[in-house]
Design a protein around this motif. Sequence first.
Motif, mmCIF file in Angstrom:
data_model
loop_
_atom_site.group_PDB
_atom_site.id
_atom_site.type_symbol
_atom_site.label_atom_id
_atom_site.label_comp_id
_atom_site.label_asym_id
_atom_site.label_seq_id
_atom_site.Cartn_x
_atom_site.Cartn_y
_atom_site.Cartn_z
ATOM 1 N N ASP A 129 0.832 -1.204 0.000
ATOM 2 C CA ASP A 129 0.000 0.000 0.000
ATOM 3 C C ASP A 129 0.866 1.255 0.000
ATOM 4 O O ASP A 129 0.923 2.014 0.965
ATOM 5 C CB ASP A 129 -0.924 -0.010 1.220
ATOM 6 C CG ASP A 129 -1.899 1.168 1.216
ATOM 7 O OD1 ASP A 129 -2.142 1.722 0.120
ATOM 8 O OD2 ASP A 129 -2.403 1.517 2.302
ATOM 9 N N ASP B 94 2.679 9.466 -2.577
ATOM 10 C CA ASP B 94 2.528 9.335 -1.131
ATOM 11 C C ASP B 94 3.592 10.167 -0.427
ATOM 12 O O ASP B 94 4.741 10.286 -0.886
ATOM 13 C CB ASP B 94 2.664 7.872 -0.702
ATOM 14 C CG ASP B 94 1.419 7.057 -0.979
ATOM 15 O OD1 ASP B 94 0.382 7.671 -1.298
ATOM 16 O OD2 ASP B 94 1.474 5.816 -0.871
ATOM 17 N N THR C 299 9.457 0.925 9.777
ATOM 18 C CA THR C 299 8.088 1.372 9.538
ATOM 19 C C THR C 299 8.101 2.808 9.037
ATOM 20 O O THR C 299 8.695 3.690 9.658
ATOM 21 C CB THR C 299 7.249 1.276 10.819
ATOM 22 O OG1 THR C 299 7.177 -0.091 11.230
ATOM 23 C CG2 THR C 299 5.841 1.790 10.580
ATOM 24 N N ASN D 289 6.166 6.263 8.331
ATOM 25 C CA ASN D 289 5.017 7.004 8.859
ATOM 26 C C ASN D 289 4.581 8.057 7.845
ATOM 27 O O ASN D 289 5.358 8.929 7.466
ATOM 28 C CB ASN D 289 5.380 7.686 10.184
ATOM 29 C CG ASN D 289 6.019 6.727 11.182
ATOM 30 O OD1 ASN D 289 7.144 6.949 11.606
ATOM 31 N ND2 ASN D 289 5.312 5.661 11.527
ATOM 32 N N PHE D 290 3.327 7.961 7.408
ATOM 33 C CA PHE D 290 2.837 8.786 6.305
ATOM 34 C C PHE D 290 2.160 10.067 6.775
ATOM 35 O O PHE D 290 1.857 10.251 7.964
ATOM 36 C CB PHE D 290 1.876 7.975 5.441
ATOM 37 C CG PHE D 290 2.550 6.873 4.685
ATOM 38 C CD1 PHE D 290 3.122 7.109 3.444
ATOM 39 C CD2 PHE D 290 2.634 5.589 5.215
ATOM 40 C CE1 PHE D 290 3.751 6.097 2.740
ATOM 41 C CE2 PHE D 290 3.267 4.564 4.527
ATOM 42 C CZ PHE D 290 3.828 4.828 3.287
ATOM 43 N N THR E 203 -0.414 13.626 5.053
ATOM 44 C CA THR E 203 -1.249 14.133 3.970
ATOM 45 C C THR E 203 -0.851 15.571 3.665
ATOM 46 O O THR E 203 -0.271 16.270 4.505
ATOM 47 C CB THR E 203 -2.734 14.095 4.348
ATOM 48 O OG1 THR E 203 -2.936 14.861 5.552
ATOM 49 C CG2 THR E 203 -3.199 12.660 4.566
ATOM 50 N N SER F 220 -0.768 11.542 9.138
ATOM 51 C CA SER F 220 -2.050 10.867 8.877
ATOM 52 C C SER F 220 -2.297 9.676 9.785
ATOM 53 O O SER F 220 -3.425 9.197 9.904
ATOM 54 C CB SER F 220 -2.091 10.388 7.419
ATOM 55 O OG SER F 220 -1.125 9.365 7.203
ATOM 56 N N ARG G 145 -1.135 6.761 9.194
ATOM 57 C CA ARG G 145 -0.941 5.545 8.400
ATOM 58 C C ARG G 145 0.513 5.112 8.466
ATOM 59 O O ARG G 145 1.427 5.937 8.425
ATOM 60 C CB ARG G 145 -1.350 5.786 6.947
ATOM 61 C CG ARG G 145 -1.281 4.536 6.068
ATOM 62 C CD ARG G 145 -2.027 4.744 4.756
ATOM 63 N NE ARG G 145 -1.339 5.627 3.840
ATOM 64 C CZ ARG G 145 -0.463 5.214 2.908
ATOM 65 N NH1 ARG G 145 -0.177 3.927 2.807
ATOM 66 N NH2 ARG G 145 0.081 6.080 2.090
ATOM 67 N N GLU G 146 0.720 3.794 8.571
ATOM 68 C CA GLU G 146 2.061 3.239 8.660
ATOM 69 C C GLU G 146 2.215 2.067 7.692
ATOM 70 O O GLU G 146 1.226 1.450 7.297
ATOM 71 C CB GLU G 146 2.364 2.751 10.085
ATOM 72 C CG GLU G 146 2.344 3.848 11.142
ATOM 73 C CD GLU G 146 2.652 3.293 12.534
ATOM 74 O OE1 GLU G 146 2.579 2.040 12.694
ATOM 75 O OE2 GLU G 146 2.977 4.077 13.436
ATOM 76 N N LEU G 147 3.467 1.766 7.349
ATOM 77 C CA LEU G 147 3.731 0.628 6.474
ATOM 78 C C LEU G 147 5.112 0.080 6.791
ATOM 79 O O LEU G 147 6.094 0.835 6.869
ATOM 80 C CB LEU G 147 3.669 1.057 5.003
ATOM 81 C CG LEU G 147 3.936 -0.045 3.972
ATOM 82 C CD1 LEU G 147 2.818 -1.084 3.999
ATOM 83 C CD2 LEU G 147 4.068 0.554 2.565
#
Length: 504
Positions: A163, A168, A195, A197-198, A200, A209, A211-213
């Motif tokens: 994702d 992004d 990880t 860290n996103f 916006t 935001s 959201r993490e990945l």
Amino acid sequence: MKKYLLLLLAFGLTFTSCSKSDDVDSENPEPEIPVVKSVADYPVQDFMWQAMNAFYFWQEDVADLDDTKNDIEADYAEFLSTDADPADFFYKICYNHERVVGESAAVDRFSFLSENYKDLVQRFQGVSKSDGVEFGLGRYGDAREVFGYVRYIVPGSDADGKDIQRGDIFIGVNGTNLTLDNYVELLFGDLDTYTMNFATLANNTITASGRELSLTKEEGFSENPILITKVIEEGGIKIGYLMYNSFVAAFDEQLNDAFGELKTAGVTELILDFRYNGGGRVSSALQIASSVYGTKTNELFLKARYNNKIQSTFDPGDGESNFVATTIDGSPINALDLTKVYVITTRSTASASELVINGLEPYVDVVQIGTTTVGKNEFSVTFVDDRANNFFYDEDREANINPDNQWAIQPLLGRNENADGFSDYTGGLVPDNELDEDIANLGVLGESSDPLLALTLNVISGTTSKSSFVPIFPVDLISSSAVMKGTNDMMLMDGLIKSNMNQK
């Protein structure tokens, strides 16, 4: 005896009473034997100096590289010993290197080195430790905060299929926000799994935001620099589009095949997308230029200019390269024989990319779209401690490299002129149609939703409207994933220099 004497001295300092003999010994300590420095004690620094003295472009301008520096062995050994860290020594003998004098005063902006030549050679072959997220970095907030934006995802990488996509924005790693002080350690440190860290972007404001990945870097990952090859039909015109992100010789045959596809499709216009291409092999640049202009082997593509020491050994025609008819492996070049080419550039476009533009200029109408390029008009060669080969790296001679010295240096050796004798673009190559990438609207690469490609298509069709291409959030680029790989802004010369010159 010396150790015993020191014990007696210590004893005498402890007690107020001492013998007459103790007084005599303390007044006449045993003289220390001076340490005699030897050149053999500093093999790394000696290798660096020898290679730089012979080949460095600005050798005449650096006092520490004067030919007489190693005339007296004792003095030369003393000089080599002044920097215990070989990296400090290397940058000191460069000519006003950016790492020593800073960006504003720098003459040499691009020479660098590696503690292990194998790491460097692998990166030049497109092999590195990577999770497949290619990104740019800029500043926001108090100007010390750093954000990243995804440029593209490398196919077949860990990030591919996850994702995460172009456009992004991220502001942290493992819960820690990126700053000018920590982004190198967080993004390019020892952690293989981390990880992201996103954030916006809205109303020109970057906000976390939540959201993490999780991403994992793969050792020895190989990236194909040919990201997109396609034919775009616009107003009845067949336009070839090639997004090429690094000049890597290992992919030259695939590159030739890509031009073959465009030729078979009957394209009459060509867009070279070099926006993220920081350079690489000169041989690959020569191949692309020949694919664009044609296999005109009697016409000059570049003339390499070295320092006077090297230049004086040349015969007429040495250091010159004409357009070519075959790849290095001998395959016939798929040439489009064009009189005009469109090139997309940004501040990440450098070196071999700029060489293609400059080398084609005398023969082809090169229409540049985007922003001014980096301005790296110098080339380099990899040197290792193989003295019998005049320090040139040769993959077939790795067994001859000094096992006690695995360092490699990548100093600037000279500048490439085009057929008109022009090489003065240290300030960058300026676009004919200027447009910054817009972080708020990056679009999809290879599609008309990408503003840079859309503008290029408009230029081709003659319907350019500047008012429709105004970036909302352009980025002041401070670094990128390509820069930190250590091979960005590279123009790697292939076989254009005589390697049989005697070393002092």
